[in-house]
Scaffold this active site. Structure first.
Site, PDB file in Angstrom:
ATOM      1  CG  ASP A  80      -5.244 -34.740  11.041  1.00 29.28           C
ATOM      2  OD1 ASP A  80      -6.223 -35.346  10.128  1.00 29.28           O
ATOM      3  OD2 ASP A  80      -4.764 -33.187  10.387  1.00 29.28           O
TER       4      ASP A  80
ATOM      5  CD  GLN B 187      -0.902 -26.339   0.842  1.00 33.37           C
ATOM      6  OE1 GLN B 187       0.171 -25.275  -0.025  1.00 33.37           O
ATOM      7  NE2 GLN B 187      -1.984 -25.285   1.496  1.00 33.37           N
ATOM      8  N   GLY B 188       0.075 -30.850  -0.514  1.00 29.92           N
ATOM      9  CA  GLY B 188       0.567 -31.822  -0.814  1.00 29.92           C
ATOM     10  C   GLY B 188       0.711 -32.666   0.242  1.00 29.92           C
ATOM     11  CG  ASP B 189       4.572 -32.384   1.632  1.00 29.79           C
ATOM     12  OD1 ASP B 189       4.630 -33.466   0.735  1.00 29.79           O
ATOM     13  OD2 ASP B 189       5.809 -31.377   1.928  1.00 29.79           O
ATOM     14  CB  SER B 190      -2.221 -33.479   4.426  1.00 30.99           C
ATOM     15  OG  SER B 190      -2.440 -31.723   4.781  1.00 30.99           O
TER      16      SER B 190
ATOM     17  CG  HIS C 251      -6.598 -32.821   7.017  1.00 31.94           C
ATOM     18  ND1 HIS C 251      -5.068 -32.983   7.822  1.00 31.94           N
ATOM     19  CD2 HIS C 251      -5.859 -32.890   5.625  1.00 31.94           C
ATOM     20  CE1 HIS C 251      -3.898 -33.132   7.288  1.00 31.94           C
ATOM     21  NE2 HIS C 251      -4.377 -32.217   5.440  1.00 31.94           N
TER      22      HIS C 251
END
Length: 267
Positions: free
Chosen positions: A122, A211-214, A77
């Site tokens: 993913d 958020q930002g660790d994906s 993603h």
């Protein structure tokens, strides 16, 4: 609410350019769904230089792990499609993203898991334009032997839900949550794909990716006390909320496909 753990605001991406001095590309649109996704490390502490040498920061607002000198393993993603791509910048080798000793590489190709449609599958590879030979790589789990216990997560994402991206790499430990518990009505009510996703976090919340660790790795020690990657930061409702643990791509389930793809990409 936020579900995916990627930056989805181009304004935020622009801010990261100013903060880090790296080139950012606009984050891809989050997959269709109920609009609840997130990952930075909440409730963590600062990592020490060299502690996790394979950690990678990607310019679209994601994390990753150095799988081989030329390949970064991340989340599907975080990227838009498979194909040639020279727009992504990877920053490696440092805890401090502003360090003058940071290593940077541009991408030359992206491989997104076949069949990815926003629900499972993913994982993705980003191939670097030239190899990074001075840093250790992170092996992946090839069986379920290490898919329980206590895991470590790390990233430069937000340190609280809705918070700013971080200059320094943060780390935290999170415990395994069984599929049955994670899919219970008090948690995700059957939304987790048990065969290919793994949950980790505290019932009380407080520690999580955000958020930002994906795309960043979840890892633990193996029987030889070496680090092994067991998960990829994927999604979660908000960050560090009670009864909402992080949900990670279960690397062992995809290990054959990951290794085959790496081989085809020259890694």
């Amino acid at each position: 609410m936020v579900k995916w753990r990627i930056l989805v605001s181009t304004a935020v991406a622009a801010l990261t350019v100013a903060a880090w001095g790296t080139t950012a590309e606009a984050a891809p649109t989050a997959p269709p769904g109920d609009g609840v996704v997130s990952p930075s490390v909440v409730g963590g502490s600062q990592a020490t230089q060299g502690e996790f040498p394979w950690m990678v920061r990607l310019s679209m607002g994601c994390g990753g792990a150095l799988y081989s000198p030329t390949l970064v393993l991340t989340a599907a993603h975080c990227v838009s499609r498979t194909g040639a791509n020279s727009s992504i910048t990877a920053t490696l080798g440092v805890v401090d993203l502003q360090s003058s000793s940071r290593i940077t590489r541009t991408s030359n190709y992206v491989y997104r898991a076949p069949g990815y449609n926003g629900n499972g599958d993913d994982w993705a590879f980003i191939r670097l334009s030239s190899p990074v030979t001075t840093l250790a790589t992170l092996p992946i789990a090839t069986s379920t032997a290490y898919d329980s216990g206590t895991f470590t997560v790390a990233g430069w994402g937000a340190n609280r839900e809705g918070g700013a991206q971080q200059r320094y790499l943060l780390k935290a430990n999170v415990p395994f949550v069984s599929d049955a518990t994670c899919n219970s009505s008090s948690m995700y009510g059957g939304e987790v794909i048990a065969a290919e996703e793994i949950c980790a976090g505290y019932t009380s919340g407080g520690t999580d990716t955000c958020q930002g660790d994906s795309g960043g790795p979840m890892f633990r020690r193996d029987a030889s006390n070496a680090w092994v990657q067991v998960g990829i930061v994927s999604w979660g409702y908000g960050c560090a909320r009670p009864n909402k643990p992080g949900v990670y791509t279960q690397v062992s389930y995809f290990s054959s496909a990951i290794r085959s793809a790496a081989s085809s990409l020259g890694g």
